[in-house]
Design a protein around this motif. Structure first.
Motif, PDB file in Angstrom:
ATOM      1  N   ALA A 254      29.848 -26.337 -39.242  1.00  0.00           N
ATOM      2  CA  ALA A 254      29.385 -25.548 -40.391  1.00  0.00           C
ATOM      3  C   ALA A 254      30.518 -25.366 -41.405  1.00  0.00           C
ATOM      4  N   PHE A 255      31.745 -25.106 -40.902  1.00  0.00           N
ATOM      5  CA  PHE A 255      32.879 -24.990 -41.805  1.00  0.00           C
ATOM      6  C   PHE A 255      33.145 -26.324 -42.518  1.00  0.00           C
ATOM      7  N   ALA A 256      33.105 -27.421 -41.765  1.00  0.00           N
ATOM      8  CA  ALA A 256      33.361 -28.731 -42.368  1.00  0.00           C
ATOM      9  C   ALA A 256      32.329 -29.038 -43.454  1.00  0.00           C
ATOM     10  N   TYR A 257      31.064 -28.763 -43.181  1.00  0.00           N
ATOM     11  CA  TYR A 257      30.004 -29.021 -44.150  1.00  0.00           C
ATOM     12  C   TYR A 257      30.206 -28.193 -45.415  1.00  0.00           C
ATOM     13  N   THR A 258      30.526 -26.919 -45.251  1.00  0.00           N
ATOM     14  CA  THR A 258      30.691 -26.022 -46.389  1.00  0.00           C
ATOM     15  C   THR A 258      31.910 -26.418 -47.231  1.00  0.00           C
ATOM     16  N   ILE A 259      32.992 -26.748 -46.577  1.00  0.00           N
ATOM     17  CA  ILE A 259      34.214 -27.152 -47.300  1.00  0.00           C
ATOM     18  C   ILE A 259      34.002 -28.492 -47.993  1.00  0.00           C
ATOM     19  N   ARG A 260      33.345 -29.437 -47.316  1.00  0.00           N
ATOM     20  CA  ARG A 260      33.101 -30.762 -47.903  1.00  0.00           C
ATOM     21  C   ARG A 260      32.261 -30.646 -49.175  1.00  0.00           C
ATOM     22  N   ARG A 261      31.326 -29.705 -49.200  1.00  0.00           N
ATOM     23  CA  ARG A 261      30.464 -29.518 -50.374  1.00  0.00           C
ATOM     24  C   ARG A 261      31.140 -28.723 -51.475  1.00  0.00           C
ATOM     25  N   GLY A 262      32.303 -28.150 -51.155  1.00  0.00           N
ATOM     26  CA  GLY A 262      32.975 -27.324 -52.150  1.00  0.00           C
ATOM     27  C   GLY A 262      32.221 -26.041 -52.442  1.00  0.00           C
ATOM     28  N   ASP A 263      31.503 -25.540 -51.419  1.00  0.00           N
ATOM     29  CA  ASP A 263      30.655 -24.356 -51.596  1.00  0.00           C
ATOM     30  C   ASP A 263      31.515 -23.099 -51.456  1.00  0.00           C
ATOM     31  N   ARG A 264      32.094 -22.668 -52.544  1.00  0.00           N
ATOM     32  CA  ARG A 264      33.035 -21.559 -52.534  1.00  0.00           C
ATOM     33  C   ARG A 264      32.399 -20.261 -52.023  1.00  0.00           C
ATOM     34  N   GLU A 265      31.198 -19.949 -52.493  1.00  0.00           N
ATOM     35  CA  GLU A 265      30.578 -18.681 -52.147  1.00  0.00           C
ATOM     36  C   GLU A 265      30.252 -18.592 -50.657  1.00  0.00           C
ATOM     37  N   ASN A 266      29.655 -19.652 -50.105  1.00  0.00           N
ATOM     38  CA  ASN A 266      29.330 -19.641 -48.674  1.00  0.00           C
ATOM     39  C   ASN A 266      30.584 -19.650 -47.805  1.00  0.00           C
ATOM     40  N   LEU A 267      31.606 -20.365 -48.271  1.00  0.00           N
ATOM     41  CA  LEU A 267      32.863 -20.383 -47.522  1.00  0.00           C
ATOM     42  C   LEU A 267      33.475 -18.993 -47.484  1.00  0.00           C
ATOM     43  N   LYS A 268      33.458 -18.320 -48.612  1.00  0.00           N
ATOM     44  CA  LYS A 268      33.994 -16.965 -48.668  1.00  0.00           C
ATOM     45  C   LYS A 268      33.207 -16.034 -47.747  1.00  0.00           C
ATOM     46  N   ASN A 269      31.890 -16.203 -47.697  1.00  0.00           N
ATOM     47  CA  ASN A 269      31.055 -15.385 -46.819  1.00  0.00           C
ATOM     48  C   ASN A 269      31.371 -15.653 -45.344  1.00  0.00           C
ATOM     49  N   MET A 270      31.592 -16.902 -45.015  1.00  0.00           N
ATOM     50  CA  MET A 270      31.916 -17.257 -43.630  1.00  0.00           C
ATOM     51  C   MET A 270      33.257 -16.661 -43.216  1.00  0.00           C
ATOM     52  N   LEU A 271      34.219 -16.711 -44.112  1.00  0.00           N
ATOM     53  CA  LEU A 271      35.533 -16.148 -43.815  1.00  0.00           C
ATOM     54  C   LEU A 271      35.471 -14.626 -43.725  1.00  0.00           C
ATOM     55  N   ARG A 272      34.664 -14.022 -44.589  1.00  0.00           N
ATOM     56  CA  ARG A 272      34.507 -12.564 -44.536  1.00  0.00           C
ATOM     57  C   ARG A 272      33.880 -12.155 -43.201  1.00  0.00           C
ATOM     58  N   ARG A 273      32.862 -12.885 -42.783  1.00  0.00           N
ATOM     59  CA  ARG A 273      32.199 -12.589 -41.511  1.00  0.00           C
ATOM     60  C   ARG A 273      33.200 -12.670 -40.363  1.00  0.00           C
ATOM     61  N   ALA A 274      34.041 -13.704 -40.356  1.00  0.00           N
ATOM     62  CA  ALA A 274      35.039 -13.854 -39.291  1.00  0.00           C
ATOM     63  C   ALA A 274      36.036 -12.692 -39.310  1.00  0.00           C
ATOM     64  N   ARG A 275      36.483 -12.321 -40.507  1.00  0.00           N
ATOM     65  CA  ARG A 275      37.426 -11.205 -40.619  1.00  0.00           C
ATOM     66  C   ARG A 275      36.814  -9.921 -40.095  1.00  0.00           C
ATOM     67  N   GLU A 276      35.560  -9.653 -40.446  1.00  0.00           N
ATOM     68  CA  GLU A 276      34.905  -8.420 -40.023  1.00  0.00           C
ATOM     69  C   GLU A 276      34.699  -8.388 -38.509  1.00  0.00           C
ATOM     70  N   ILE A 277      34.366  -9.534 -37.923  1.00  0.00           N
ATOM     71  CA  ILE A 277      34.225  -9.604 -36.469  1.00  0.00           C
ATOM     72  C   ILE A 277      35.562  -9.306 -35.804  1.00  0.00           C
ATOM     73  N   LYS A 278      36.621  -9.915 -36.326  1.00  0.00           N
ATOM     74  CA  LYS A 278      37.943  -9.700 -35.761  1.00  0.00           C
ATOM     75  C   LYS A 278      38.375  -8.241 -35.896  1.00  0.00           C
ATOM     76  N   GLU A 279      38.076  -7.608 -37.018  1.00  0.00           N
ATOM     77  CA  GLU A 279      38.423  -6.191 -37.212  1.00  0.00           C
ATOM     78  C   GLU A 279      37.667  -5.317 -36.216  1.00  0.00           C
ATOM     79  N   THR A 280      36.411  -5.658 -35.948  1.00  0.00           N
ATOM     80  CA  THR A 280      35.628  -4.898 -34.970  1.00  0.00           C
ATOM     81  C   THR A 280      36.201  -5.073 -33.564  1.00  0.00           C
ATOM     82  N   ILE A 281      36.590  -6.293 -33.237  1.00  0.00           N
ATOM     83  CA  ILE A 281      37.193  -6.561 -31.928  1.00  0.00           C
ATOM     84  C   ILE A 281      38.479  -5.765 -31.771  1.00  0.00           C
ATOM     85  N   ASP A 282      39.321  -5.784 -32.806  1.00  0.00           N
ATOM     86  CA  ASP A 282      40.583  -5.062 -32.744  1.00  0.00           C
ATOM     87  C   ASP A 282      40.362  -3.557 -32.582  1.00  0.00           C
ATOM     88  N   LYS A 283      39.353  -3.035 -33.268  1.00  0.00           N
ATOM     89  CA  LYS A 283      39.052  -1.603 -33.180  1.00  0.00           C
ATOM     90  C   LYS A 283      38.599  -1.249 -31.776  1.00  0.00           C
TER      91      LYS A 283
END
Length: 286
Positions: A254-283
């Protein structure tokens, strides 16, 4: 003092985990320790250093209130099966393997009426080196100990193990079932080792010098592993591990597909989701 407090321990297998258990018992407790390893050199060092007071021969198993078995999974099953009539009546036997189903399931029948209690165990500690020479008593400081007692088993055995474990530096007891353990450990431990090994397989890996920081070190650390042990652990838990690998491959695709398409908005959403999951895990870990 706790009733029936463990004061005589046997350790079978003096590699990194078993050797560190033995050294921690020697340093942090007043227990008598008997040790065994098929490698005579490792056993000899443990005896010479005073870590073990004597060899753990089959005829001395009955002296041990607790026998800790730090062997590969199939070797653990074979050892317990072969010596089932020699363990101390009322004593405890605990393994330290990284998978539990292939150990606990066959040994449930073997040990059912054997007169001692078997408890599956997994110390959540380790370093990227193996063998007695790399064992050290501080390995378990702050670590979690997972135990997988049989349903309806002797709770006193769990309490005795945990009392000793705290003296060795363990900070958290996690009770589980063999099935739950193997499902979760496929993600939290085994997948990380697979990813690290795959990551260093890149043709770019040898060219890292001068271009790497902490993230490269973090990603590659556990690729320095004991291939014999991890081969057995992966194959003994293959269904759960393959499911986790397949899930990761889908995420990477999914990351490869999004990056290959240059889909900035979806890539940013995917990275935000990962960050939020990691913050929840850390908490949750605080």
């Amino acid at each position: 003092m706790m009733k029936n407090r463990i004061d005589t321990v046997g350790v079978v297998g003096l590699g990194l985990i078993g050797g560190s258990m033995a050294k921690a018992i020697r340093q942090y407790t007043d227990c008598t320790l008997l040790g065994y390893d098929a490698d005579g050199a490792a056993l000899g060092r443990a005896l010479d250093e005073g870590v073990a007071s004597a060899p753990l021969t089959p005829d001395r198993l009955a002296e041990c209130q607790l026998v800790i078995i730090a062997l590969y999974p199939q070797a653990t099953v074979a050892y317990v099966t072969a010596h089932r009539d020699q363990f101390r009546p009322g004593g405890i036997v605990m393994d330290c393997g990284g998978v539990k189903g292939v150990v606990c399931t066959p040994l449930e029948e073997v040990t059912r009426n054997a007169g001692f209690t078997f408890v599956g165990g997994h110390p959540m500690a380790g370093v990227e080196r193996s063998g007695y020479a790399n064992a050290f008593p501080e390995l378990f400081q702050g670590a979690s100990l997972i135990l997988t007692p049989y349903p309806g088993g002797d709770r006193a055995a769990v309490d005795q193990i945990w009392e000793l474990a705290q003296r060795l530096g363990f900070a958290r007891l996690q009770l589980s079932t063999p099935q739950e353990h193997d499902h979760i450990i496929a993600y939290t431990s085994q997948l990380a080792h697979v990813v690290s090994c795959a990551y260093v397989g890149s043709p770019s890996a040898p060219r890292f010098e001068g271009f790497s920081a902490g993230s490269f070190k973090d990603m590659t650390r556990v690729a320095k592993l004991n291939e014999e042990m991890w081969t057995e652990l992966f194959l003994e838990n293959q269904d759960a591990l393959v499911r986790e690998i397949d899930t990761l491959v889908e995420e990477l695709a999914a990351f490869a597909y999004t990056i290959r398409r240059g889909d900035r908005e979806n890539l940013k959403n995917m990275l935000r989701r990962a960050r939020e999951i990691k913050e929840t895990i850390d908490k949750d870990c605080q």
